[in-house]
Motif scaffolding. Sequence first.
Motif, short mmCIF file in Angstrom:
data_model
loop_
_atom_site.label_atom_id
_atom_site.label_comp_id
_atom_site.label_asym_id
_atom_site.label_seq_id
_atom_site.Cartn_x
_atom_site.Cartn_y
_atom_site.Cartn_z
N PRO A 61 37.44 43.84 43.02
CA PRO A 61 38.34 45.00 43.15
C PRO A 61 38.59 45.81 41.88
O PRO A 61 39.32 46.77 41.91
CB PRO A 61 39.64 44.33 43.59
CG PRO A 61 39.65 43.04 42.82
CD PRO A 61 38.20 42.58 42.76
N GLY A 62 37.99 45.40 40.73
CA GLY A 62 38.37 46.00 39.46
C GLY A 62 38.27 47.51 39.39
O GLY A 62 39.28 48.21 39.22
N LEU A 63 37.05 48.03 39.48
CA LEU A 63 36.86 49.48 39.38
C LEU A 63 37.54 50.21 40.53
O LEU A 63 38.09 51.31 40.34
CB LEU A 63 35.37 49.81 39.35
CG LEU A 63 35.01 51.27 39.08
CD1 LEU A 63 35.41 51.67 37.66
CD2 LEU A 63 33.52 51.51 39.30
N LEU A 65 40.32 49.48 42.07
CA LEU A 65 41.75 49.63 41.78
C LEU A 65 41.98 50.55 40.59
O LEU A 65 42.94 51.33 40.59
CB LEU A 65 42.35 48.25 41.51
CG LEU A 65 42.47 47.31 42.70
CD1 LEU A 65 42.97 45.94 42.25
CD2 LEU A 65 43.37 47.88 43.77
N PHE A 66 41.13 50.45 39.58
CA PHE A 66 41.25 51.30 38.40
C PHE A 66 41.18 52.78 38.80
O PHE A 66 42.02 53.59 38.41
CB PHE A 66 40.13 50.95 37.42
CG PHE A 66 40.17 51.73 36.13
CD1 PHE A 66 41.19 51.56 35.21
CD2 PHE A 66 39.14 52.62 35.81
CE1 PHE A 66 41.22 52.26 34.01
CE2 PHE A 66 39.16 53.33 34.63
CZ PHE A 66 40.20 53.15 33.72
N TYR A 67 40.17 53.12 39.59
CA TYR A 67 40.04 54.48 40.08
C TYR A 67 41.10 54.81 41.14
O TYR A 67 41.63 55.92 41.18
CB TYR A 67 38.66 54.69 40.69
CG TYR A 67 37.55 54.93 39.68
CD1 TYR A 67 37.81 55.10 38.33
CD2 TYR A 67 36.21 54.99 40.11
CE1 TYR A 67 36.77 55.31 37.42
CE2 TYR A 67 35.18 55.22 39.21
CZ TYR A 67 35.46 55.38 37.87
OH TYR A 67 34.43 55.61 36.98
N GLY A 68 41.39 53.83 42.00
CA GLY A 68 42.34 54.08 43.08
C GLY A 68 43.72 54.48 42.58
O GLY A 68 44.39 55.32 43.18
N SER A 246 42.60 45.57 33.86
CA SER A 246 42.67 44.17 33.46
C SER A 246 41.54 43.36 34.09
O SER A 246 40.94 42.50 33.43
CB SER A 246 44.03 43.59 33.86
OG SER A 246 45.09 44.30 33.26
N LEU A 247 41.25 43.63 35.35
CA LEU A 247 40.12 42.95 36.00
C LEU A 247 38.80 43.34 35.36
O LEU A 247 37.89 42.51 35.21
CB LEU A 247 40.11 43.28 37.50
CG LEU A 247 41.24 42.65 38.32
CD1 LEU A 247 41.33 43.29 39.70
CD2 LEU A 247 41.02 41.14 38.45
#
Length: 446
Positions: A61-63, A65-68, A246-247
């Motif tokens: 889920p990293g990118l 969530l970062f973009y979301g 963070s992810l």
Amino acid sequence: MTETGKEKGLLRHIPLGAAATTLALLASVGSAFADEAPKIDSGSTAWMLTSSALVLMMTIPGLALFYGGMVRKKNVVTIVAQNFALTALMTVIWTVITYSLAFRANPSEAMNAYIGGFDRLFLRGMDVNAISGVIPESVFMVFQMTFAIITPALITGAFADRMKFSSMLAFMTLWAIFIYAPIAHWVWGGGFLGTAGVLDFAGGTVVHINAGIAGLVTCLVLGPRKGYGHENMAPHNVILTMIGASLLWVGWFGFNAGSELAADGRAGFAFVVTQVATGMAALAWMFAEWLVHKKPTLLGMCSGAVAGLVAITPASGFVDPVGALWIGLAAGIICFVASTSVKRAIGYDDALDVFGVHCVGGIVGALLTGVFATMAVTGATAPVGAIDGNWGQVMTQIKGIAYTLVYSGIGTFVLLMIVKIFFGLRVSPQEEVEGLDINLHGEVVQ
């Protein structure tokens, strides 16, 4: 595994001077071990399986969530769906064709400098006994698959809020085959840039410069979002962005330390410098923003950390902690300027600063790899970077940057024009105003 694949696994991180010595040594002892089959190292295999999972986590889920967190609330489902769909799509494409094009040898020796072969279409011929270095080829393949997943996913941040979902899928399919696979082959698969001595430990050129320039071209072709420069387009949830960053930070240890393709001292050093450069870049962006805009924002800290991760990527297996500090400092400041002052001055709408962070950060990292790469880390017996007295390495790095920018930039434009003819590129003005979530996916965040 082909000879090209073996070179990727065993020699890609050795500078040319050291490579010649290494090859001579291997030749001198080769006859003594001619009858001894390559052996899988269980510790290295376990580390590479872990690294593959870590890099996959960087996208989902990293990118996502970062973009979301950075888009407006009406488009959060869309950007997350794009990243999730690309994870699935790139998995299939990598299995069917792009792994073979990137890392297998082309039957034509002349063509092998530019593109791989077709002997691993659908991964045919790969079995449990196939080995790449000291790990199974299947593990090497899936590790590289996670790189092929995140690279096109990075591009989605540049055209956020305005591209058709169907067009995005068509464009990324073509981009993976005709842009990502050739450049990966040039640098890592036995192609002409790797042979020329371009240093890219974990993807400064292959991933970040490649995706960053493609993102810039895409957002220029699509044009700015409606209301850009006039409406408030601030992130709808910076906490989601922090969680995503963070992810990414944690997953990046698999990205960089995993690129040693073994569990050894150099992997440990790549782990260390990744942490050092990222911390320095986060601080550098934070203080630069504090000085210019009078407040240190959480979004700025997250952006600085990602800039540091990007910049240390090509250098992670070549530089010591002092070099990592300088790379992090340069990335934090330069990417801050590129994503704020330069972006405003030029006026392009790179929604989530893919160019300013990934392309610019990748260029900073690639150039400074040529400066700070050192014999003390690589174990080479000949000067590696400028710090060792080999200033020619900087020019070699510039060559790798230039080829990537030109090929990816022009190729991306051509592919976008093809997709535009058959599918169109941009959603309707009404859909854009109402939000892509409800119009493209029939879902909204409450």
